[in-house]
Design a protein around this motif. Structure first.
Motif, PDB file in Angstrom:
ATOM      1  N   ARG A  17       0.828  -1.206   0.000  1.00  0.00           N
ATOM      2  CA  ARG A  17       0.000   0.000   0.000  1.00  0.00           C
ATOM      3  C   ARG A  17       0.866   1.261   0.000  1.00  0.00           C
ATOM      4  NH1 ARG A  17      -5.752  -0.047   2.127  1.00  0.00           N
ATOM      5  NH2 ARG A  17      -6.400  -2.194   1.927  1.00  0.00           N
ATOM      6  N   VAL A  18       1.929   1.256   0.798  1.00  0.00           N
ATOM      7  CA  VAL A  18       2.828   2.416   0.833  1.00  0.00           C
ATOM      8  C   VAL A  18       3.490   2.607  -0.524  1.00  0.00           C
ATOM      9  CG1 VAL A  18       4.938   3.356   1.852  1.00  0.00           C
ATOM     10  CG2 VAL A  18       3.187   2.328   3.329  1.00  0.00           C
ATOM     11  N   ASN A  19       3.971   1.524  -1.119  1.00  0.00           N
ATOM     12  CA  ASN A  19       4.636   1.614  -2.416  1.00  0.00           C
ATOM     13  C   ASN A  19       3.684   2.071  -3.524  1.00  0.00           C
ATOM     14  OD1 ASN A  19       7.126   0.835  -1.415  1.00  0.00           O
ATOM     15  ND2 ASN A  19       6.785  -1.322  -1.838  1.00  0.00           N
ATOM     16  N   GLY A  64       2.270   7.362  10.349  1.00  0.00           N
ATOM     17  CA  GLY A  64       3.730   7.300  10.385  1.00  0.00           C
ATOM     18  C   GLY A  64       4.353   7.338   9.009  1.00  0.00           C
ATOM     19  N   VAL A  65       3.547   7.534   7.990  1.00  0.00           N
ATOM     20  CA  VAL A  65       4.034   7.606   6.609  1.00  0.00           C
ATOM     21  C   VAL A  65       3.596   8.943   6.037  1.00  0.00           C
ATOM     22  CG1 VAL A  65       3.915   6.570   4.308  1.00  0.00           C
ATOM     23  CG2 VAL A  65       3.855   5.110   6.322  1.00  0.00           C
ATOM     24  N   GLY A  66       4.531   9.668   5.420  1.00  0.00           N
ATOM     25  CA  GLY A  66       4.201  10.945   4.808  1.00  0.00           C
ATOM     26  C   GLY A  66       3.439  10.764   3.501  1.00  0.00           C
ATOM     27  N   ASN A  67       2.912  11.845   2.985  1.00  0.00           N
ATOM     28  CA  ASN A  67       2.116  11.787   1.754  1.00  0.00           C
ATOM     29  C   ASN A  67       2.898  11.285   0.552  1.00  0.00           C
ATOM     30  OD1 ASN A  67      -0.259  12.606   2.937  1.00  0.00           O
ATOM     31  ND2 ASN A  67       0.112  14.759   2.542  1.00  0.00           N
ATOM     32  N   ARG A  68       4.197  11.344   0.592  1.00  0.00           N
ATOM     33  CA  ARG A  68       5.020  10.858  -0.521  1.00  0.00           C
ATOM     34  C   ARG A  68       5.417   9.403  -0.363  1.00  0.00           C
ATOM     35  NH1 ARG A  68       8.964  15.964  -1.616  1.00  0.00           N
ATOM     36  NH2 ARG A  68       7.283  17.454  -2.031  1.00  0.00           N
ATOM     37  N   GLY A  69       4.954   8.758   0.686  1.00  0.00           N
ATOM     38  CA  GLY A  69       5.237   7.337   0.882  1.00  0.00           C
ATOM     39  C   GLY A  69       6.414   7.051   1.747  1.00  0.00           C
TER      40      GLY A  69
END
Length: 53
Positions: free
Chosen positions: A9-11, A48-53
Motif C-alpha cells: 500500500r505504501v509503495n 507514520g508515513v508521509g504523503n510521498r510514501g
C-alpha cells in the motif's frame, strides 16, 4: 493486514482506499479521514508515513 500488505500500500501511494498521515497528533485531521472512509467503502489510514510514501 500483514507487513507485506502495508508495504504494498505504501509503495502504491495514496488513493481513495489508502491514506497516509505522518503523525496522529492532529485529532481533527484523523477524524476527517476516518469519517471519509466510513462514508465510502472503507480503507486504510497508515500512520507514520508521509504523503510521498
Amino acid at each position: 493486514m500483514t507487513i507485506f500488505n502495508i508495504t504494498d500500500r505504501v509503495n502504491n501511494g495514496e488513493d481513495s482506499f489508502t491514506q497516509f498521515t505522518e503523525n496522529s497528533f492532529d485529532a481533527k485531521k484523523l477524524s476527517e479521514e476516518l469519517v471519509a472512509f466510513s462514508n465510502a467503502e472503507g480503507g486504510a489510514l497508515i500512520i507514520g508515513v508521509g504523503n510521498r510514501g
